[in-house]
Design an enzyme around this catalytic site. Structure first.
Site, PDB file in Angstrom:
ATOM      1  CB  SER A 105      -0.946  -0.051   1.209  1.00  0.00           C
ATOM      2  OG  SER A 105      -2.004   0.847   1.084  1.00  0.00           O
ATOM      3  CG  HIS A 241      -5.810  -2.979   1.346  1.00  0.00           C
ATOM      4  ND1 HIS A 241      -5.415  -2.583   0.087  1.00  0.00           N
ATOM      5  CD2 HIS A 241      -5.098  -2.212   2.221  1.00  0.00           C
ATOM      6  CE1 HIS A 241      -4.527  -1.610   0.182  1.00  0.00           C
ATOM      7  NE2 HIS A 241      -4.303  -1.374   1.476  1.00  0.00           N
TER       8      HIS A 241
END
Length: 268
Positions: A105, A241
């Site tokens: 990320s 995620h």
């Protein structure tokens, strides 16, 4: 390796792999609000893989950003380039061994910029792994506006994404400590993509995406091709995620391969 300000070994005390056998360093860069120790669960997976990869001898390192983890008392940094300069300086000072950078990320931006600086210094990593992230020129998954959300709403969003252990999600002291770092990281990510680096990296990139990621679609991997003159491989993995913690073994096996093949594929 002795603990450093930014980069530290995740091997148990007294069991550091920095011996004649250590030939590969895996350096992990955490997500927004994350800390180095979140990658500690990877140690056992690497230990099981060690010997099945070429070359053997792998040490797991991770970056601790200021304002995170055991650096919680420090002011968080909001400039990815400043962060990368400090990290690359420490990595460049290590004994020359094969290194693999892995950023998740927001950490993918810091890892990419660090790889650029290492390459410029003549100590480029063997490969760069990026996870749950769009390319540097794309809008970040979490917009800059999110950093301005009230504490309760911002915290709820982080918890919903799985970025905080559910058993700790109701801890008000933890929330207060993490929110400052989280806001700084979101700000730093936004600033970096608003003025992306000029030129391309000459290192192979491996992009790992979650098939059920609510923030980053599984079809954005090809965006990274414009950011390297090396090869790009995209892996779409089952999970959200934070797929990298749900099932890390296959990801690590792929990352530790000596060479990366161009193209895309799916992994478990």
């Amino acid at each position: 390796m002795e603990p450093r300000e930014w980069v530290r070994s995740l091997e148990p005390r007294g069991v550091s792999a920095r011996s004649d056998r250590a030939r590969t360093l895996v350096i992990c860069f955490p997500h927004s609000g994350g800390w180095a120790e979140s990658f500690s669960t990877w140690r056992e997976h690497i230990r099981r893989l060690d010997g099945d990869v070429d070359p053997p001898g792998v040490e797991l390192l991770a970056v601790q950003y200021p304002g995170h983890g055991d650096r919680i008392a420090e002011e968080p940094e909001t400039d990815v380039r400043v962060m990368a300069e400090a990290i690359s300086a420490e990595l460049a000072a290590l004994d020359p061994v094969r290194s693999l950078l892995f950023g998740h990320s927001f950490g993918a931006m810091v890892a990419y910029e660090t790889a650029r600086l290492l390459e410029r210094a003549g100590t480029a990593p063997a490969a760069l792994g990026v996870s749950g992230a769009r390319a540097p020129s794309a809008a970040p998954a979490v917009s800059h506006d999110v950093a301005a959300l009230p504490d309760e709403r911002l915290w709820r969003r982080v918890v919903e994404l799985g970025g905080v252990d559910p058993s700790l999600a109701e801890d008000p002291e933890l929330r207060e400590l993490l929110l400052s770092a989280l806001r700084a990281d979101i700000t730093a990510h936004g600033r970096y993509v608003s003025a992306p680096p000029v030129g391309r990296l000459g290192v192979d990139i491996r992009c790992y995406l979650g098939s059920e990621d609510p923030l980053v679609p599984g079809d954005v991997g090809p965006e990274w091709a414009a950011w390297t003159t090396g090869s790009l491989a995209t892996r779409v993995r089952r999970g959200g995620h934070f797929h990298l913690f749900e099932n890390p073994r296959d990801l690590l096996a792929d990352l530790l391969r000596e060479r990366v093949g161009a193209g895309s594929g799916a992994a478990a």
